[in-house]
Design a protein around this motif. Structure first.
Motif, PDB file in Angstrom:
ATOM      1  N   ALA A 114      25.571  51.646  43.292  1.00 56.27           N
ATOM      2  CA  ALA A 114      27.293  51.295  43.148  1.00 56.27           C
ATOM      3  C   ALA A 114      27.133  49.711  42.813  1.00 56.27           C
ATOM      4  CB  ALA A 114      27.781  51.524  44.506  1.00 56.27           C
ATOM      5  N   ILE A 115      26.401  49.163  43.716  1.00 54.55           N
ATOM      6  CA  ILE A 115      26.353  47.431  43.403  1.00 54.55           C
ATOM      7  C   ILE A 115      25.976  47.092  42.039  1.00 54.55           C
ATOM      8  CG2 ILE A 115      25.138  45.535  43.966  1.00 54.55           C
ATOM      9  CD1 ILE A 115      24.840  46.530  46.881  1.00 54.55           C
ATOM     10  N   ILE A 116      24.796  47.768  41.612  1.00 51.29           N
ATOM     11  CA  ILE A 116      24.305  47.580  40.135  1.00 51.29           C
ATOM     12  C   ILE A 116      25.337  47.996  39.346  1.00 51.29           C
ATOM     13  CG2 ILE A 116      22.711  48.236  38.609  1.00 51.29           C
ATOM     14  CD1 ILE A 116      20.592  48.495  40.872  1.00 51.29           C
ATOM     15  N   GLY A 117      26.245  49.072  39.486  1.00 52.88           N
ATOM     16  CA  GLY A 117      27.164  49.413  38.420  1.00 52.88           C
ATOM     17  C   GLY A 117      28.489  48.392  38.252  1.00 52.88           C
ATOM     18  N   VAL A 118      28.587  47.466  39.350  1.00 53.12           N
ATOM     19  CA  VAL A 118      29.594  46.526  39.180  1.00 53.12           C
ATOM     20  C   VAL A 118      29.241  45.334  37.946  1.00 53.12           C
ATOM     21  CG1 VAL A 118      30.888  44.455  40.175  1.00 53.12           C
ATOM     22  CG2 VAL A 118      30.176  46.442  41.522  1.00 53.12           C
ATOM     23  N   ASP A 119      30.102  45.231  36.983  1.00 49.92           N
ATOM     24  CA  ASP A 119      29.810  44.445  35.870  1.00 49.92           C
ATOM     25  C   ASP A 119      29.244  43.264  36.291  1.00 49.92           C
ATOM     26  OD1 ASP A 119      29.993  42.832  33.445  1.00 49.92           O
ATOM     27  OD2 ASP A 119      31.847  44.148  32.804  1.00 49.92           O
ATOM     28  N   ARG A 120      28.183  42.738  35.813  1.00 45.97           N
ATOM     29  CA  ARG A 120      27.320  41.673  35.820  1.00 45.97           C
ATOM     30  C   ARG A 120      28.385  40.332  35.629  1.00 45.97           C
ATOM     31  NH1 ARG A 120      23.259  40.236  39.330  1.00 45.97           N
ATOM     32  NH2 ARG A 120      22.561  38.019  38.616  1.00 45.97           N
ATOM     33  N   SER A 121      29.217  40.373  34.738  1.00 44.31           N
ATOM     34  CA  SER A 121      30.019  39.129  34.503  1.00 44.31           C
ATOM     35  C   SER A 121      30.862  38.573  35.766  1.00 44.31           C
ATOM     36  CB  SER A 121      31.028  39.566  33.400  1.00 44.31           C
ATOM     37  OG  SER A 121      31.814  40.659  33.946  1.00 44.31           O
ATOM     38  N   GLN A 122      31.076  39.572  36.636  1.00 37.29           N
ATOM     39  CA  GLN A 122      31.767  39.484  37.761  1.00 37.29           C
ATOM     40  C   GLN A 122      31.002  38.295  39.002  1.00 37.29           C
ATOM     41  OE1 GLN A 122      34.511  42.013  39.658  1.00 37.29           O
ATOM     42  NE2 GLN A 122      34.193  43.585  38.268  1.00 37.29           N
ATOM     43  N   TRP A 123      29.708  38.472  38.914  1.00 31.90           N
ATOM     44  CA  TRP A 123      28.787  37.752  39.541  1.00 31.90           C
ATOM     45  C   TRP A 123      28.641  36.322  39.066  1.00 31.90           C
ATOM     46  CZ3 TRP A 123      24.924  39.262  43.532  1.00 31.90           C
ATOM     47  CH2 TRP A 123      24.915  40.777  43.992  1.00 31.90           C
ATOM     48  N   GLU A 124      28.734  36.246  37.647  1.00 34.49           N
ATOM     49  CA  GLU A 124      28.608  34.978  37.009  1.00 34.49           C
ATOM     50  C   GLU A 124      29.893  34.131  37.121  1.00 34.49           C
ATOM     51  OE1 GLU A 124      27.381  36.258  33.062  1.00 34.49           O
ATOM     52  OE2 GLU A 124      25.462  36.892  33.673  1.00 34.49           O
ATOM     53  N   ALA A 125      30.828  34.807  36.918  1.00 39.82           N
ATOM     54  CA  ALA A 125      32.064  34.299  37.019  1.00 39.82           C
ATOM     55  C   ALA A 125      32.317  33.815  38.713  1.00 39.82           C
ATOM     56  CB  ALA A 125      33.532  35.230  36.864  1.00 39.82           C
ATOM     57  N   ALA A 126      32.063  34.467  39.454  1.00 42.04           N
ATOM     58  CA  ALA A 126      32.363  33.923  40.993  1.00 42.04           C
ATOM     59  C   ALA A 126      31.339  32.710  41.230  1.00 42.04           C
ATOM     60  CB  ALA A 126      31.893  35.150  41.914  1.00 42.04           C
ATOM     61  N   GLN A 127      30.022  32.785  40.527  1.00 42.34           N
ATOM     62  CA  GLN A 127      29.186  31.629  41.072  1.00 42.34           C
ATOM     63  C   GLN A 127      29.529  30.498  40.124  1.00 42.34           C
ATOM     64  OE1 GLN A 127      25.284  33.913  39.992  1.00 42.34           O
ATOM     65  NE2 GLN A 127      25.140  34.227  42.233  1.00 42.34           N
ATOM     66  N   SER A 128      30.230  30.694  39.046  1.00 41.67           N
ATOM     67  CA  SER A 128      30.355  29.393  38.088  1.00 41.67           C
ATOM     68  C   SER A 128      31.724  28.846  38.774  1.00 41.67           C
ATOM     69  CB  SER A 128      31.018  30.171  36.936  1.00 41.67           C
ATOM     70  OG  SER A 128      32.249  30.686  37.139  1.00 41.67           O
ATOM     71  N   ILE A 129      32.287  29.291  39.803  1.00 41.03           N
ATOM     72  CA  ILE A 129      33.489  28.646  40.381  1.00 41.03           C
ATOM     73  C   ILE A 129      32.878  28.190  42.145  1.00 41.03           C
ATOM     74  CG2 ILE A 129      35.209  29.774  39.332  1.00 41.03           C
ATOM     75  CD1 ILE A 129      35.598  31.427  42.022  1.00 41.03           C
ATOM     76  N   GLY A 130      31.587  28.176  42.177  1.00 42.76           N
ATOM     77  CA  GLY A 130      30.995  27.572  43.483  1.00 42.76           C
ATOM     78  C   GLY A 130      30.810  28.526  44.545  1.00 42.76           C
ATOM     79  N   MET A 131      30.937  29.845  44.301  1.00 41.38           N
ATOM     80  CA  MET A 131      31.211  30.806  45.447  1.00 41.38           C
ATOM     81  C   MET A 131      29.333  31.134  45.741  1.00 41.38           C
ATOM     82  SD  MET A 131      33.878  33.695  44.915  1.00 41.38           S
ATOM     83  CE  MET A 131      33.370  34.388  46.312  1.00 41.38           C
TER      84      MET A 131
END
Length: 224
Positions: A114-131
């Motif tokens: 289920a975790i892998i199924g979450v769009d990878r772009s959401q990881w990248e977007a969140a990390q790009s704002i400093g999370m």
């Protein structure tokens, strides 16, 4: 050929019903503990924590690749001989530990998927704002993954309830254990096992209704 002793079956209903709380207790405790362990293992495998992810992979492989009954016997009869401190381990505790470890291996793989199924772009977007990675997981990824994994996890809980029937092999008197004792004293095996089968059936059907309602709610939430 004899018919079923319906009077005996009716008398047996309150006897079996008195052990329903213990059956549910073992399943609920094992589910809570197993789910917590499964989440930790799933995260370790997803982010590939050095060497730990390999340990978790072996753990999952072992508990998915061996029968639950063998694992219960290992915990209750085998480990106390190797670890004297476990000599006082009672059947209920051994059953809960066995159910927890066995089903956590399956749940970990479902959660990981289920975790892998979450769009990878959401990881990248969140990390790009400093999370941080932890914030991304707890605030964004896991909440979404939980919606995907919830129906499957409910199936495992249902299987866990049925799995508690093996606890009688450890001397635990739960629903199956009670039916076995009653049957051995009266020799009315068909009646005793039919009554306990109906009890498991009713419990599973009630949970299945709840599962369908959960799936409907999750489906509506995702479509919004």
């Amino acid at each position: 050929m004899r018919g079923l002793d319906t009077a005996y079956m009716l008398d047996l209903i309150p006897v079996i019903a008195s052990y329903v709380p213990l059956t549910l207790f073992m399943a609920i405790v094992a589910m809570i503990a197993g789910l917590a362990l499964a989440i930790v293992m799933a995260v370790i495998r997803v982010i590939r924590v050095p060497w730990l992810h390999r340990v978790v992979a072996v753990f999952i492989s072992f508990f998915r690749g061996t029968p639950l009954l063998v694992q219960l016997f290992l915990f209750y009869f085998g480990l106390p001989q190797l670890v004297p401190a476990l000599n006082n381990l009672d059947g209920v505790t051994a059953a809960i530990i066995g159910l927890t470890l066995h089903f956590s291996a399956y749940m970990a793989e479902s959660i990981r998927g289920a975790i892998i199924g979450v769009d990878r772009s959401q990881w990248e977007a969140a990390q790009s704002i400093g999370m941080t990675q932890k914030q991304v997981l707890t605030r964004i990824i896991l909440p979404q993954a939980s919606r995907t994994a919830a129906p499957t996890l409910m199936n495992y809980f249902i299987d866990m309830i049925k799995g508690t029937s093996l606890a009688f092999t450890l001397g635990v008197t739960e629903m199956m254990g009670a039916a076995q004792k009653e049957a051995s004293s009266t020799f009315l095996y068909p009646e005793a096992f039919l009554v306990v089968a109906v009890f498991y059936w009713i419990i599973v059907e009630v949970l299945s209704v709840g599962q369908r309602q959960l799936e409907t709610r999750l489906g509506k939430a995702v479509s919004r």
